[in-house]
Design a protein around this motif. Structure first.
Motif, short mmCIF file in Angstrom:
data_model
loop_
_atom_site.label_atom_id
_atom_site.label_comp_id
_atom_site.label_asym_id
_atom_site.label_seq_id
_atom_site.Cartn_x
_atom_site.Cartn_y
_atom_site.Cartn_z
N ILE A 202 45.42 40.87 65.34
CA ILE A 202 45.40 42.33 65.47
C ILE A 202 45.42 43.00 64.10
O ILE A 202 44.93 44.13 63.93
N ASN A 203 45.96 42.30 63.09
CA ASN A 203 46.06 42.86 61.73
C ASN A 203 44.79 42.63 60.91
O ASN A 203 44.64 43.20 59.83
N THR A 205 41.73 42.92 62.51
CA THR A 205 40.66 43.55 63.29
C THR A 205 39.95 44.61 62.45
O THR A 205 40.61 45.43 61.79
N LEU A 207 38.31 47.96 61.11
CA LEU A 207 38.70 49.34 61.42
C LEU A 207 37.78 49.97 62.46
O LEU A 207 38.22 50.75 63.31
N TRP A 210 39.08 49.13 65.77
CA TRP A 210 40.27 49.92 66.10
C TRP A 210 39.86 51.30 66.62
O TRP A 210 40.41 51.80 67.61
N TYR A 211 38.94 51.92 65.93
CA TYR A 211 38.50 53.25 66.37
C TYR A 211 37.83 53.17 67.75
O TYR A 211 38.02 54.06 68.59
N TYR A 293 45.10 50.25 55.00
CA TYR A 293 44.59 49.85 56.31
C TYR A 293 45.54 50.27 57.44
O TYR A 293 45.13 50.86 58.43
N SER A 294 46.81 49.96 57.26
CA SER A 294 47.78 50.28 58.32
C SER A 294 47.88 51.77 58.55
O SER A 294 48.02 52.25 59.69
N VAL A 297 44.95 53.04 60.59
CA VAL A 297 45.07 52.67 62.01
C VAL A 297 46.08 53.58 62.71
O VAL A 297 45.83 54.11 63.80
N LEU A 301 45.47 56.29 65.80
CA LEU A 301 46.27 56.31 67.03
C LEU A 301 46.95 57.67 67.19
O LEU A 301 47.00 58.23 68.29
#
Length: 838
Positions: A202-203, A205, A207, A210-211, A293-294, A297, A301
Motif C-alpha cells: 500500500i506504501n 502504490t 499516486l 491512490w487518486y 508522498y504520504s 495521499v 483522502l
C-alpha cells in the motif's frame, strides 16, 4: 550466442507467441465484442473527447449570441437548450467518463496487471455510456433537449407542459449513464485493491492509483443521491406523485439537497483525476521522486472526505439557519487546506529536481496557475455575505470554469501529450503543443477573467441577451473573442492527434525517462506486460537493478500462457502478496447486448411505452444472467497454477478472498448509499412538516409491513443457512433452504406491497403516501432481485456448478442479502414505527 542462450531465446519466443495468441484482439465486425482494457480505454477516452467537442460547439454558439447586446442569433428557447446541454455534456459525458476512460487505459500497466479484474464490466460500461450519451445529446437536433439547466431545479422541470419531454430525457438518459459510471468505479476500485503487482504494497502504490481509489469511492457515495432524486422527480413527472409540489406537502428544496450532495463532490471527482495526472508527470520532468508522498495521499483522502460536507454552500440564499451557514462556510474554507498541500507538493518537487522543459510540463504549469486563481475566488464565494452578492451571477460562472474546466482541461492535455507515446508509440509535436498551449492559455483567461467583472456588475447567469446600456457589452465581447481563440488552440491539439503519423519514427518505449511501471508495457502487444514483476520501489525503472531487462525477458510471474487462458495475478490488499491466478474472460457480444437492452428500457420509459419497457427489462435480465452463467464462477480443470519463481497459487477462490465478493461488497455500498438517500427524504419531510405522517392515516398497513419485515428476515436467514449447509456438504439441504428463501422472499414482497395498497394510500394526494410507496417499491425491487439470485443458485446447484468446494455464487448472494435485509428492516421499521411515535 551460446547454445544455452539460444535455448533461452527460443523458450522466450514461444512464451511470447502463446501470450500473443491468447490475448489477440478480435478483428472485423467482431471488434464490437472486444473487452480488453487497452481497446476499451481508447474507445472510452475518444468518445468522451467527442462529447467535449459537441459541448464546446454549443458553448461557442452561446458566446456568439452574447458577443453583442440585443443579439438575435438564437432564440431564448434554443439558448436554454444550449446552456442545459452544454453543462450536461461537460459534466456527465466528458469530465467523469474521460477520467474513467484514461484510468481503464493506463491503470493495468501502472499496477503491473495484464487487465482489470472485470473487463466485461468495463465494456458494458462503455456501451452504456455511448448509447446514453447519444440519446441525450441527440435530443437537441429534434428540438427536444432539456431546458431547465444542468441542475434541473423544480418547479421549472416538474411542470410537464413547460419542460416537455426534455426533462424526461435528462432524468432517464443520465440515470442510464450513471450506471456506466458506477460500473467503472467498481472495476477500478477492485483493480487497485486486488490487482497490484506482487510487492507493490500500500506504501508503494502509484499516486495515480491512490487518486483513482479515492475518486471511484467518491462516485459510489456521490452518484446515488442523484439517482434517488431522478427516481423521485420522474415519479412526479410520470405519475403526479408530489415530492416537489408544496401544495401537496412536497418541497423543491429537497431536490437541491439531493442534487448538491452529488454536485459538490462531483467538482472533486473531476478535479482530483487531473491532479493525479500531474502527480505522475511532475516527478518525471523533475527527474526525482515526488516530495511528500504520504502528505499527498492524505491530502487526497482529506479532500475527498471534506467534499461531502460542502454541498450547502450552493444553497446559501435559500433561507437556511445562520448556524448552518456558518458551519458550511467554515467547511468550504477548510477544503482549501488539503487542496493547497497538493499544489505545494508539486512546487517543492520541481524546486528540488532537475527540471526538464517539455510540452506536458508547460500544460501542467498553466493548470496550476489557473486552478490557484479559481481556488481563490472559491474561497471568496465560501463566505456567505459575499455569496449573497455574487450568487447566480457571472462571477460564479467564471469561478466554476476556472476551477472545473481550467483545473481539469489543462492537466488532461498535459496527460494527452505525456501518455500519447504510451498509447500509440509516437509523440505529438512539441512545437504544435506549445502553440496550442499559449493560444488556449490566453484564450481561456480572455474568456473567463472578464466574467468576474460582468458578474460583479450584476449580469445574471443564463440570460440569452442583455440591453446595451448596462456596461456589460465590452466584457462580453472580449469573452466571446477569447472563447474562439481557445477553440483555435484546442483545434491545434486535435489536428495533431488525428493527423497521420506514419512517416514519423516510433518514439522510444520510455521517451520521457519516466520511473513508473506503466512505461514497461509493450504497446504493440495486447497482453501489455511481458511478465508480472515484483515491485520494491515506487519508481522501479529508476531504482530496481536490471528491472527492465528482467521484465522483458520474462523472469518474473506468469511469463507464459501455457493453459491457453487470459490470466493475471490477484494479490492481498495491504501487502500485495500473490493469492490467486485469475482467469479473465475474453471477448463477448453479451456486454453490447446488455447495454442495448438496458438502454432501450430507459428510452422506452422516457416515452411511457410501458410494454416495450417491460420487454426490454426482461431481455436485459436474460442477457445478464447468460453473461453471469457463461463468464463467471468457472470451475477450473486443476486447483493450482504454477506462476513461476517456484510458486503455486490457487485458480479458484470464494468469499472475501475472491474479487467477485469485493465487487459485490463495493456495489452494495453504493446501493446502500442510495437507500439511505431515500430514507433521508422521509426524514427531511418529517423535519419540515408537523403532520408527517398525517395522523391515523400513517398507521394503516402496519400489520402488513411488520409481517413483510419478518418474512424478509426469514428469507435472509434461509440464504445464510443454505451457504452454511453448502460448506458442510449437504446439497439437498442447500436446495431446500434456497427454495424456502425464494418462497419467503416472494411472500415478503407481496406483503410489503399489500400494506399501502389495502390502506388505500393514494400517492397523488399527498407527499406522505407518495413517500411510503416510493420506499416500498424500492425495497420490493431489491428483495425481488435477491429472489432471482436465490433461484440462480438453485440452478447452479442442479447443474453441479455450486458445490462445497466451488461456492463463490452462494457467498456473493448471501452478501447481497445482508444488505437487502438491512435495507428492508430499516425501511419497514421506519414506516411502521414512526406513525405510532408521532
Amino acid at each position: 550466442m551460446s547454445d544455452i542462450h539460444q535455448g533461452q531465446a527460443h523458450v522466450q519466443d514461444a512464451q511470447t507467441e502463446r501470450l500473443r495468441e491468447v490475448w489477440k484482439n478480435p478483428v472485423g465486425w467482431r471488434r464490437f465484442s472486444e473487452v480488453n482494457n487497452s481497446v476499451i480505454g481508447h474507445w472510452y477516452t475518444a468518445t468522451a473527447f467527442a462529447f467535449l467537442i459537441f459541448a464546446g460547439g454549443l458553448a461557442l454558439l452561446m458566446r456568439a449570441q452574447l458577443a453583442v447586446p440585443d443579439n438575435d442569433l438564437v432564440t431564448a428557447q434554443l439558448y436554454n437548450q444550449l446552456f442545459t446541454m452544454h453543462g450536461t455534456a461537460m459534466m456527465f459525458l466528458f469530465a467523469v467518463p474521460v477520467f474513467e476512460g484514461v484510468a481503464i487505459l493506463i491503470l493495468p500497466a501502472m499496477l503491473g496487471a495484464r487487465d482489470l479484474p472485470f473487463p466485461r464490466l468495463s465494456a458494458f460500461g462503455y456501451w452504456s455510456f455511448l448509447i446514453g450519451g447519444v440519446f441525450v445529446c441527440g435530443s437537441i437536433f429534434f428540438n427536444a433537449a432539456p431546458t431547465g439547466g444542468w441542475f434541473m431545479y423544480p418547479p421549472l422541470t416538474t411542470d410537464t407542459r413547460q419542460s416537455g419531454i426534455g426533462a424526461d430525457i435528462w432524468l432517464l438518459g443520465l440515470s442510464f449513464i450513471e450506471v456506466s459510471s458506477i460500473a467503472a468505479a467498481v472495476e477500478l476500485i477492485v483493480g487497485v485493491l486486488k490487482f497490484r503487482a506482487p510487492g507493490m504494497n500500500i506504501n508503494l502504490t502509484p499516486l495515480y492509483a491512490w487518486y483513482v481509489l479515492v475518486v471511484a469511492g467518491m462516485i459510489l457515495f456521490a452518484f446515488p443521491p442523484l439517482i434517488v432524486g431522478d427516481y423521485l422527480m420522474e415519479l412526479q413527472r410520470a405519475f403526479d406523485w408530489p415530492f416537489f409540489d408544496p401544495k401537496r406537502g412536497g418541497d423543491p428544496l429537497l431536490w437541491q439537497h439531493l442534487f448538491w450532495i452529488f454536485g459538490h463532490p462531483e467538482v472533486y471527482i473531476i478535479f482530483l483525476p487531473s491532479i493525479a495526472l500531474l502527480a505522475m508527470i511532475v516527478p518525471t520532468f523533475a527527474q526525482r521522486p515526488i516530495v511528500g508522498y504520504s502528505w499527498i495521499v492524505l491530502s487526497a483522502l482529506g479532500t475527498g472526505f471534506l467534499s461531502f460536507g460542502l454541498w450547502v454552500h450552493h444553497m446559501f440564499t435559500t433561507g437556511l439557519p445562520s448556524l448552518s451557514l456558518g458551519f458550511f462556510s467554515a467547511a468550504s474554507e477548510a477544503v482549501a487546506i488539503p487542496t493547497g498541500a497538493q499544489i505545494f507538493v508539486f512546487i517543492a518537487t520541481l524546486a528540488l529536481g532537475k527540471v526538464v522543459s517539455s510540452t506536458p510540463l508547460l500544460f501542467a504549469a498553466g493548470a496550476l496557475a489557473i486552478f490557484v486563481f479559481g481556488g481563490l475566488t472559491g474561497v471568496m464565494l465560501a463566505l456567505a455575505p459575499f455569496d449573497f452578492q455574487a450568487h447566480d451571477t457571472y462571477f460564479v460562472v467564471a469561478h466554476l470554469h476556472y476551477t472545473l474546466f481550467g483545473g481539469m482541461i489543462f492537466p488532461l492535455l498535459a496527460g494527452v501529450y505525456y501518455y500519447y507515446p504510451f498509447a500509440t508509440g509516437q509523440k505529438l509535436s512539441d512545437h504544435a503543443g506549445r502553440v496550442a498551449f499559449w493560444l488556449m492559455f490566453v484564450g481561456f483567461n480572455a474568456t473567463f477573467l472578464p466574467m468576474h467583472f460582468t458578474g460583479l456588475r450584476g449580469m445574471p447567469r443564463r440570460v440569452f441577451t442583455y440591453p446595451a446600456d448596462v456596461g456589460w457589452d465590452w466584457f462580453n465581447f472580449i469573452s466571446s473573442i477569447g472563447a474562439f481563440v481557445f477553440a483555435v488552440g484546442f483545434s491545434v491539439v486535435l489536428i495533431d492527434v488525428l493527423r497521420p503519423k506514419k512517416q514519423r519514427p516510433d518514439a522510444d518505449g520510455n521517451p520521457w525517462n519516466a520511473g513508473t511501471l506503466e512505461w514497461l508495457a509493450q504497446r504493440d502487444e495486447s497482453f501489455g506486460m511481458r511478465t508480472i514483476p515484483i515491485i520494491r520501489h515506487r519508481y522501479p525503472i529508476w531504482y530496481q537493478k536490471n528491472f527492465v531487462q528482467d521484465v522483458r525477458e520474462g523472469r518474473f510471474y506468469l511469463p507464459d500462457a501455457e493453459d491457453g487462458r487470459r490470466e493475471s495475478l490477484v494479490t492481498s490488499v495491504l501487502d500485495a502478496e500473490p493469492e490467486q491466478c485469475a482467469r479473465i474472460p475474453g471477448p463477448t457480444f453479451l456486454t453490447l447486448f446488455a447495454a442495448i437492452f438496458l438502454g432501450a428500457t430507459f428510452i422506452f420509459a422516457t416515452y411511457h411505452w410501458w410494454i416495450s419497457t417491460l420487454a426490454s427489462a426482461f431481455l436485459t435480465l436474460a442477457t445478464v444472467l447468460s453473461w453471469l452463467w457463461t463468464g463467471t464462477g468457472e470451475i477450473p480443470e486443476k486447483q493450482f497454477r504454477d506462476i513461476g519463481l517456484q510458486r503455486r497459487v490457487p485458480l479458484y477462490r470464494s468469499g472475501p478472498a475472491s474479487t467477485g465478493w469485493w465487487a459485490m461488497f463495493i456495489t452494495m455500498t453504493g446501493d446502500l448509499t442510495a437507500f439511505l438517500s431515500l430514507m433521508f427524504c422521509y426524514f427531511f419531510y418529517w423535519t419540515i412538516h408537523t403532520d408527517f405522517p398525517p395522523g391515523a392515516d400513517g398507521r394503516n398497513g402496519t400489520y402488513w409491513l411488520a409481517g413483510s419485515a419478518c418474512l424478509v428476515i426469514l428469507a435472509w436467514a434461509s440464504t445464510l443457512l443454505a451457504r452454511r449447509l453448502n460448506t458442510a456438504g449437504y446439497p439437498a439441504g442447500v436446495r431446500s433452504a434456497l427454495y424456502a428463501g425464494v418462497a419467503l422472499g416472494i411472500l415478503g414482497v407481496l406483503a410489503m406491497l399489500a400494506g399501502p395498497w389495502f390502506s388505500k394510500m393514494d400517492p397523488t394526494a399527498n407527499v406522505y403516501p407518495a413517500t411510503v410507496w416510493a420506499i416500498v417499491i424500492w425495497v420490493a425491487v431489491h428483495t425481488s432481485v435477491g429472489v432471482i439470485m436465490q433461484a440462480y443458485c438453485i440452478a447452479r446447484a442442479y447443474a453441479g456448478r455450486l458445490t462445497a468446494r466451488y461456492d463463490m455464487e452462494i457467498w456473493n448472494v448471501t452478501l447481497y442479502w445482508h444488505f437487502a435485509c438491512f435495507s428492508a428492516v430499516v425501511a419497514l421499521a421506519t414506516l411502521v414505527a414512526f406513525p405510532n411515535l408521532t
